[in-house]
Design a protein around this motif. Structure first.
Motif, PDB file in Angstrom:
ATOM      1  N   ILE A   1      34.594  29.147 -16.944  1.00  0.00           N
ATOM      2  CA  ILE A   1      33.875  29.514 -18.167  1.00  0.00           C
ATOM      3  C   ILE A   1      34.867  29.605 -19.322  1.00  0.00           C
ATOM      4  O   ILE A   1      35.831  30.383 -19.258  1.00  0.00           O
ATOM      5  CB  ILE A   1      33.152  30.852 -17.977  1.00  0.00           C
ATOM      6  CG1 ILE A   1      32.146  30.743 -16.836  1.00  0.00           C
ATOM      7  CG2 ILE A   1      32.463  31.289 -19.261  1.00  0.00           C
ATOM      8  CD1 ILE A   1      31.478  32.055 -16.482  1.00  0.00           C
ATOM      9  N   PRO A   2      34.674  28.823 -20.399  1.00  0.00           N
ATOM     10  CA  PRO A   2      35.597  28.918 -21.541  1.00  0.00           C
ATOM     11  C   PRO A   2      35.355  30.199 -22.336  1.00  0.00           C
ATOM     12  O   PRO A   2      34.213  30.597 -22.590  1.00  0.00           O
ATOM     13  CB  PRO A   2      35.267  27.675 -22.363  1.00  0.00           C
ATOM     14  CG  PRO A   2      33.848  27.360 -22.016  1.00  0.00           C
ATOM     15  CD  PRO A   2      33.655  27.781 -20.592  1.00  0.00           C
ATOM     16  N   VAL A   3      36.428  30.843 -22.727  1.00  0.00           N
ATOM     17  CA  VAL A   3      36.379  32.071 -23.514  1.00  0.00           C
ATOM     18  C   VAL A   3      37.363  31.918 -24.671  1.00  0.00           C
ATOM     19  O   VAL A   3      38.556  31.669 -24.441  1.00  0.00           O
ATOM     20  CB  VAL A   3      36.739  33.310 -22.676  1.00  0.00           C
ATOM     21  CG1 VAL A   3      36.773  34.558 -23.546  1.00  0.00           C
ATOM     22  CG2 VAL A   3      35.758  33.488 -21.532  1.00  0.00           C
ATOM     23  N   LEU A   4      36.866  32.021 -25.889  1.00  0.00           N
ATOM     24  CA  LEU A   4      37.725  31.955 -27.073  1.00  0.00           C
ATOM     25  C   LEU A   4      38.243  33.358 -27.367  1.00  0.00           C
ATOM     26  O   LEU A   4      37.483  34.251 -27.730  1.00  0.00           O
ATOM     27  CB  LEU A   4      36.951  31.407 -28.266  1.00  0.00           C
ATOM     28  CG  LEU A   4      37.736  31.270 -29.575  1.00  0.00           C
ATOM     29  CD1 LEU A   4      38.920  30.331 -29.405  1.00  0.00           C
ATOM     30  CD2 LEU A   4      36.833  30.798 -30.702  1.00  0.00           C
TER      31      LEU A   4
ATOM     32  N   SER B   1      37.547  32.394 -15.605  1.00  0.00           N
ATOM     33  CA  SER B   1      37.492  32.086 -17.033  1.00  0.00           C
ATOM     34  C   SER B   1      38.632  31.151 -17.416  1.00  0.00           C
ATOM     35  O   SER B   1      39.679  31.115 -16.767  1.00  0.00           O
ATOM     36  CB  SER B   1      37.580  33.373 -17.858  1.00  0.00           C
ATOM     37  OG  SER B   1      38.835  34.000 -17.670  1.00  0.00           O
ATOM     38  N   ARG B   2      38.412  30.401 -18.474  1.00  0.00           N
ATOM     39  CA  ARG B   2      39.448  29.544 -19.075  1.00  0.00           C
ATOM     40  C   ARG B   2      39.664  30.019 -20.503  1.00  0.00           C
ATOM     41  O   ARG B   2      38.833  29.802 -21.386  1.00  0.00           O
ATOM     42  CB  ARG B   2      39.013  28.080 -19.045  1.00  0.00           C
ATOM     43  CG  ARG B   2      40.022  27.111 -19.667  1.00  0.00           C
ATOM     44  CD  ARG B   2      39.631  25.680 -19.373  1.00  0.00           C
ATOM     45  NE  ARG B   2      38.354  25.330 -19.974  1.00  0.00           N
ATOM     46  CZ  ARG B   2      38.226  24.805 -21.205  1.00  0.00           C
ATOM     47  NH1 ARG B   2      39.293  24.584 -21.942  1.00  0.00           N
ATOM     48  NH2 ARG B   2      37.036  24.501 -21.661  1.00  0.00           N
ATOM     49  N   LEU B   3      40.766  30.702 -20.716  1.00  0.00           N
ATOM     50  CA  LEU B   3      41.040  31.318 -22.010  1.00  0.00           C
ATOM     51  C   LEU B   3      41.619  30.304 -22.982  1.00  0.00           C
ATOM     52  O   LEU B   3      42.539  29.548 -22.643  1.00  0.00           O
ATOM     53  CB  LEU B   3      42.012  32.489 -21.857  1.00  0.00           C
ATOM     54  CG  LEU B   3      41.512  33.718 -21.086  1.00  0.00           C
ATOM     55  CD1 LEU B   3      42.603  34.784 -21.037  1.00  0.00           C
ATOM     56  CD2 LEU B   3      40.258  34.294 -21.720  1.00  0.00           C
ATOM     57  N   ILE B   4      41.070  30.277 -24.178  1.00  0.00           N
ATOM     58  CA  ILE B   4      41.639  29.533 -25.297  1.00  0.00           C
ATOM     59  C   ILE B   4      42.109  30.575 -26.303  1.00  0.00           C
ATOM     60  O   ILE B   4      41.306  31.202 -27.010  1.00  0.00           O
ATOM     61  CB  ILE B   4      40.620  28.568 -25.938  1.00  0.00           C
ATOM     62  CG1 ILE B   4      40.242  27.480 -24.938  1.00  0.00           C
ATOM     63  CG2 ILE B   4      41.192  27.948 -27.202  1.00  0.00           C
ATOM     64  CD1 ILE B   4      39.076  27.817 -24.062  1.00  0.00           C
TER      65      ILE B   4
END
Length: 649
Positions: free
Chosen positions: A440-443, A563-566
């Motif tokens: 899940i991408p998380v900005l 999660s995939r942190l940006i």
């Protein structure tokens, strides 16, 4: 008023009938009296319904009140054919006010119902008395109810004469009188000695309110003596059935039971594996005989854990089950003795081939050698090693990455994150995604205080509907869930008011919830417009959660599995701008100067905190983009460009 008005009108009429002139003042006064009488009727106020004559009896506990209660809003007035006025007053009703407060019926036509005292609850502030204090009834004290239990031997009576006394025992934790009617809780050490037991009928409820600024309860007190004033002389006793049961969430209980069962199996498995490893090491170091003794001791340690779990399982059960579990679990204490007896029997059975040699044992305590005793006891205590390792592993796991220098530390942290991501993938059936494309991408927008991260995030969410804030748990709307999460320390962060809390699920599920709502709204719109083709591309509904985080929250989100942190770091290009922003916050009241400190000391402490945050942002390696927030519009545009990477695989 009606009587005097009629008399004046009668006098005026008789004067005119006799040929005389009626005085103007007399006629005007009669008209005014009639108007006043009409106003009284219109407003519902009548002397008969609001006035009372009070007569005190010789008895001090009873006061008789006589109300004139007419059958109509006014005393019924009738004028006979001869012009005479007669008044008919309604029967009177007598009410008595007893010492307990309120009124009870004496006549039979009207009753003023007495306000009843409440039932007791745990946490209520109450007034009780001690034998000392120089007063006839003792010293008046204030405390909180901490426990209510039934007195042994007291049984509820079914007849109507049961007054509820001598049935309930109350444990009260005394509060400290800090002056001006404020009562605060004692420190934890003193609080243990400030508990007392009272019968329920010997305490009185208080109308206390907690004042957060004083961290104490405000209690109404007498102006002269300073003694607390109870709301009622005592609680309502008749019909009281004990404290209300606390609602239990069965889903939470079932989840805890499953976690407890998994924990038991894990402890037994780890103890067995540790004993097996210790036996292999002993075989290599001391030989097979000592390894067998060591492994026997390890099996006894596993048995000790098993019987200890039986005792834990039966805690809180009924009397028979609890007693049986306690008796069975006590068998664990004889396991070491059984172990040594078994080793002694083995030595005697081996004869000359035993470790005792040809001489054999000289006495009962020489049937086991010192080496065998040491191996058996060390093997028995091996079950403690997994327990200690399990407690210390999180500490070393979190700090190992920071202890390793340079790229080695970053590689270790990345390996830990990859391992957590694989576990999430295996759990969700996506183990064939080694590169995390289904994460899940998380900005994550982070920066020191005073850099304007909140303004940038709010503008991004307002201008681009693809970005949504995380879901928060509301203490007011869902108090049960909030209390459960707070008790388990599962909140990542609480807002300044303490009402809203952020959880890992609030971050991971916010985008999915927003996508579902958008799809539902689009489907409803399509049905309303009767479109032939209601299929819409999925990219229209793609949502990404945006987290406005400080450094502490960023550290927690770094370990967020699945999660995939940006990461986007927001800063300023000079320390002078940080100091200027801090001074603006102080002038606007957003940043409060604590008592005993000056503006310079607060700014200096904040600058030190900002420097530490900047160091973390530089060395952490979790922020791919950096924005210098000198121009808000340009910074929002840069943030939007960085956010586009959330939609790339």
């Amino acid at each position: 008023l009606a009587f005097y008005a009629c008399c004046l009108l009668r006098s005026t009429t008789m004067t005119r009938l006799g040929g005389g002139d009626a005085p103007g003042k007399q006629l005007s006064l009669a008209v005014l009296l009639l108007l006043a009488c009409m106003l009284c009727v219109g407003s519902g106020f009548t002397p008969s319904s609001h006035s009372a004559f009070v007569r005190n009896d010789p008895s001090p506990s009873t006061t008789e009140v006589t109300h004139n209660l007419p059958r109509s809003p006014l005393a019924t007035a009738s004028t006979t054919a001869f012009g005479r006025l007669s008044l008919h007053l309604a029967p009177t009703t007598r009410l008595s006010s007893e010492s307990g407060g309120g009124y009870t019926r004496l006549g039979g036509e009207l009753a003023a119902k007495q306000r009843e005292p409440p039932y007791p609850k745990i946490g209520d502030c109450v007034c009780f008395h001690d034998v000392d204090g120089g007063q006839a009834d003792g010293q008046a004290l204030v405390g909180k109810i901490s426990l209510i239990q039934r007195i042994l031997g007291s049984e509820s009576s079914n007849n109507g004469d049961d007054d509820g006394t001598k049935k309930w025992l109350v444990e009260i934790t005394e509060l400290e009188d800090v002056g001006d009617g404020y009562y605060a809780e004692y420190p934890s050490r003193k609080r243990r000695n400030k508990r007392s037991l009272r019968n329920l009928e010997d305490i009185a409820p208080l109308a206390a309110s907690f004042v957060r600024t004083e961290d104490a309860y405000k209690v109404p007190t007498d102006a002269g003596s300073g003694r607390p004033i109870p709301l009622f002389p005592q609680y309502k006793l008749k019909g009281y059935g004990g404290p209300a049961a606390v609602p239990v969430n069965q889903d939470v209980v079932q989840d805890d039971l499953e976690r407890y069962a998994d924990l038991k199996i894990k402890l037994l498995r780890d103890a067995f594996l540790a004993g097996l490893a210790g036996a292999l090491i002993t075989d290599l170091a001391r030989g097979l005989d000592d390894a067998i003794v060591y492994f026997s001791g390890a099996l006894a340690g596993v048995g000790y854990l098993f019987f200890l779990s039986i005792k834990t399982d039966t805690i809180g059960g009924d009397g028979g089950t609890s007693k049986l579990g306690k008796n069975v679990s006590n068998f664990r204490f004889v396991l070491p003795a059984i172990l040594l007896v078994g080793i002694a029997i083995r030595n005697l059975a081996l004869g000359d081939a035993s470790p005792l040699g040809s001489a054999g044992p000289t006495n009962m305590f020489s049937t086991v050698t010192q080496e065998q005793f040491a191996c058996a006891m060390i093997g028995f205590l091996t079950y403690r090693i997994p327990l200690f390792v399990g407690q210390l592993a999180p500490v070393f796991g979190d700090s190992a990455g920071s202890l390793l220098p340079g790229s080695a530390g970053m590689a270790f942290q990345m390996a830990q994150e990859a391992k957590a991501a694989r576990e999430i993938g295996e759990t969700s059936g996506e183990a064939d995604s080694p590169f995390g494309k289904d994460l899940i991408p998380v900005l994550l927008v982070c920066g020191p205080p005073g850099t304007g991260t909140t303004s940038l995030v709010q503008r991004l969410i307002a201008e681009d509907e693809r970005f949504v804030p995380p879901k928060l748990v509301d203490r007011v709307k869902d108090p049960a869930t909030f209390e459960r999460l707070e008790t388990r320390e599962e909140f990542l962060k609480l807002d300044d008011s303490g009402r809203y809390g952020l959880t890992t699920q609030g971050v991971l599920t916010a985008a999915d919830s927003a996508e579902a709502e958008a799809k539902a709204a689009a489907a409803a719109e399509a049905v309303a417009e009767e479109e032939e083709d209601s299929t819409v591309a999925d990219d229209r509904f793609g949502k990404v959660v945006v987290v406005d985080a400080d450094v502490d929250l960023a550290k927690k989100l770094r370990k967020l599995p699945g999660s995939r942190l940006i990461g986007v770091w927001v800063g300023l290009d000079s320390m002078e701008k940080f100091e200027a922003n801090l001074k603006k916050q102080i002038e606007s009241g957003e940043l409060v100067i604590p008592e005993g400190e000056t503006e310079e000391s607060v700014v200096r402490a904040k600058v030190k905190e900002i420097v530490q945050n900047i160091e973390y942002g530089v060395v952490s390696g979790m922020f791919e983009f950096t924005i210098l927030n000198d121009d808000t519009d340009a910074s929002v545009a840069q943030l939007r460009e960085a956010a586009e990477f959330c939609f790339r695989g």
